[in-house]
Write a protein that holds these residues in place. Structure first.
Motif, PDB file in Angstrom:
ATOM      1  N   UNK A 195      52.470 -25.119  77.052  1.00  0.00           N
ATOM      2  CA  UNK A 195      53.715 -24.098  77.418  1.00  0.00           C
ATOM      3  C   UNK A 195      54.143 -24.510  78.557  1.00  0.00           C
ATOM      4  N   UNK A 196      53.114 -24.748  79.515  1.00  0.00           N
ATOM      5  CA  UNK A 196      53.558 -25.013  81.064  1.00  0.00           C
ATOM      6  C   UNK A 196      54.145 -26.643  81.075  1.00  0.00           C
ATOM      7  N   UNK A 197      53.548 -27.405  80.384  1.00  0.00           N
ATOM      8  CA  UNK A 197      54.009 -28.696  80.386  1.00  0.00           C
ATOM      9  C   UNK A 197      55.397 -28.915  79.942  1.00  0.00           C
ATOM     10  N   UNK A 198      55.765 -27.961  79.072  1.00  0.00           N
ATOM     11  CA  UNK A 198      57.269 -28.190  78.243  1.00  0.00           C
ATOM     12  C   UNK A 198      58.017 -27.281  79.182  1.00  0.00           C
ATOM     13  N   UNK A 199      57.808 -26.393  80.026  1.00  0.00           N
ATOM     14  CA  UNK A 199      58.552 -25.731  80.970  1.00  0.00           C
ATOM     15  C   UNK A 199      59.010 -26.768  82.064  1.00  0.00           C
ATOM     16  N   UNK A 200      57.703 -27.291  82.599  1.00  0.00           N
ATOM     17  CA  UNK A 200      57.752 -28.083  83.768  1.00  0.00           C
ATOM     18  C   UNK A 200      58.848 -29.261  83.277  1.00  0.00           C
ATOM     19  N   UNK A 201      58.689 -29.881  82.311  1.00  0.00           N
ATOM     20  CA  UNK A 201      59.396 -31.030  82.013  1.00  0.00           C
ATOM     21  C   UNK A 201      60.916 -30.529  81.920  1.00  0.00           C
ATOM     22  N   UNK A 202      61.061 -29.692  81.116  1.00  0.00           N
ATOM     23  CA  UNK A 202      62.621 -29.111  80.821  1.00  0.00           C
ATOM     24  C   UNK A 202      63.170 -29.007  82.129  1.00  0.00           C
ATOM     25  N   UNK A 203      62.433 -28.337  83.001  1.00  0.00           N
ATOM     26  CA  UNK A 203      62.984 -27.747  84.358  1.00  0.00           C
ATOM     27  C   UNK A 203      63.114 -28.843  85.383  1.00  0.00           C
ATOM     28  N   UNK A 204      62.334 -29.718  85.796  1.00  0.00           N
ATOM     29  CA  UNK A 204      61.949 -30.472  86.699  1.00  0.00           C
ATOM     30  C   UNK A 204      61.594 -31.706  86.170  1.00  0.00           C
ATOM     31  N   UNK A 205      61.686 -32.390  85.132  1.00  0.00           N
ATOM     32  CA  UNK A 205      61.195 -33.593  84.565  1.00  0.00           C
ATOM     33  C   UNK A 205      59.949 -34.012  85.128  1.00  0.00           C
ATOM     34  N   UNK A 206      58.886 -33.078  85.257  1.00  0.00           N
ATOM     35  CA  UNK A 206      57.802 -33.076  85.881  1.00  0.00           C
ATOM     36  C   UNK A 206      56.592 -32.888  84.731  1.00  0.00           C
ATOM     37  N   UNK A 207      55.843 -33.804  84.253  1.00  0.00           N
ATOM     38  CA  UNK A 207      54.639 -33.491  83.336  1.00  0.00           C
ATOM     39  C   UNK A 207      53.738 -32.862  83.987  1.00  0.00           C
ATOM     40  N   UNK A 208      52.850 -32.191  83.212  1.00  0.00           N
ATOM     41  CA  UNK A 208      51.945 -31.003  83.835  1.00  0.00           C
ATOM     42  C   UNK A 208      50.919 -31.959  84.518  1.00  0.00           C
ATOM     43  N   UNK A 209      50.516 -33.352  84.017  1.00  0.00           N
ATOM     44  CA  UNK A 209      49.462 -34.100  84.764  1.00  0.00           C
ATOM     45  C   UNK A 209      50.021 -34.410  86.457  1.00  0.00           C
ATOM     46  N   UNK A 210      51.422 -34.341  86.495  1.00  0.00           N
ATOM     47  CA  UNK A 210      52.058 -34.697  87.755  1.00  0.00           C
ATOM     48  C   UNK A 210      51.893 -33.574  88.572  1.00  0.00           C
ATOM     49  N   UNK A 211      52.083 -32.368  87.942  1.00  0.00           N
ATOM     50  CA  UNK A 211      52.026 -30.870  88.591  1.00  0.00           C
ATOM     51  C   UNK A 211      50.663 -30.897  89.163  1.00  0.00           C
TER      52      UNK A 211
END
Length: 149
Positions: free
Chosen positions: A31-47
């Motif tokens: 869920x977090x990965x999808x939200x981060x990619x959608x909003x910031x083009x930032x995968x969870x691993x990067x975060x």
């Protein structure tokens, strides 16, 4: 066609607890990965790498990041390459060893992290924060502390 309700059957309470942790971690991370990619083009691993870098006052060695994250050393290196290509992280010379470099977030990286962290919190609000009270959070903290040793 009717859908059958399948169960885990005769698994023990310990097995149910274990698979519950796996399910919760996978579901919430997705869920977090999808939200981060959608909003910031930032995968969870990067975060995750940015999370550790953001908490440090000074640049850190890639090996230290690898020891703290859920990523392998080579994955950390690839993530740092990607963050650096976007101007979110920088490799800087080590003050102690001229042959090595350390990693830090750039000012843009810190700004991006703050925005992404707000997105993460919003993605988890309904499915985590709103469902768990302080006693639940304290229980999770106790369990996590025991398991991470």
């Amino acid at each position: 066609m009717a859908r059958n309700d399948i169960t885990l059957g005769g698994l023990t309470h310990r097995d149910h607890a274990f698979y519950g942790l796996i399910w919760a971690g996978t579901t919430l991370a997705g869920r977090v990965d999808a939200a981060l990619v959608r909003a910031h083009d930032l995968p969870l691993s990067w975060f995750e790498v940015m999370l550790w870098l953001n908490a440090q006052d000074d640049a850190v060695a890639a090996s230290d990041l690898g020891a703290k994250t859920l990523l392998s050393r080579s994955q950390v290196s690839r993530v740092v390459d990607s963050l650096q290509a976007r101007g979110l992280a920088a490799r800087v010379p080590s003050p102690l060893d001229a042959r090595s470099v350390r990693i830090t977030l750039t000012p843009e990286g810190r700004t991006t992290f703050a925005a992404a962290d707000a997105t993460r919190r919003e993605a988890l609000r309904e499915v985590f924060d709103d469902r768990l009270d302080e006693a639940d959070i304290e229980a999770l903290e106790r369990v996590w502390s025991k398991l991470k040793k």
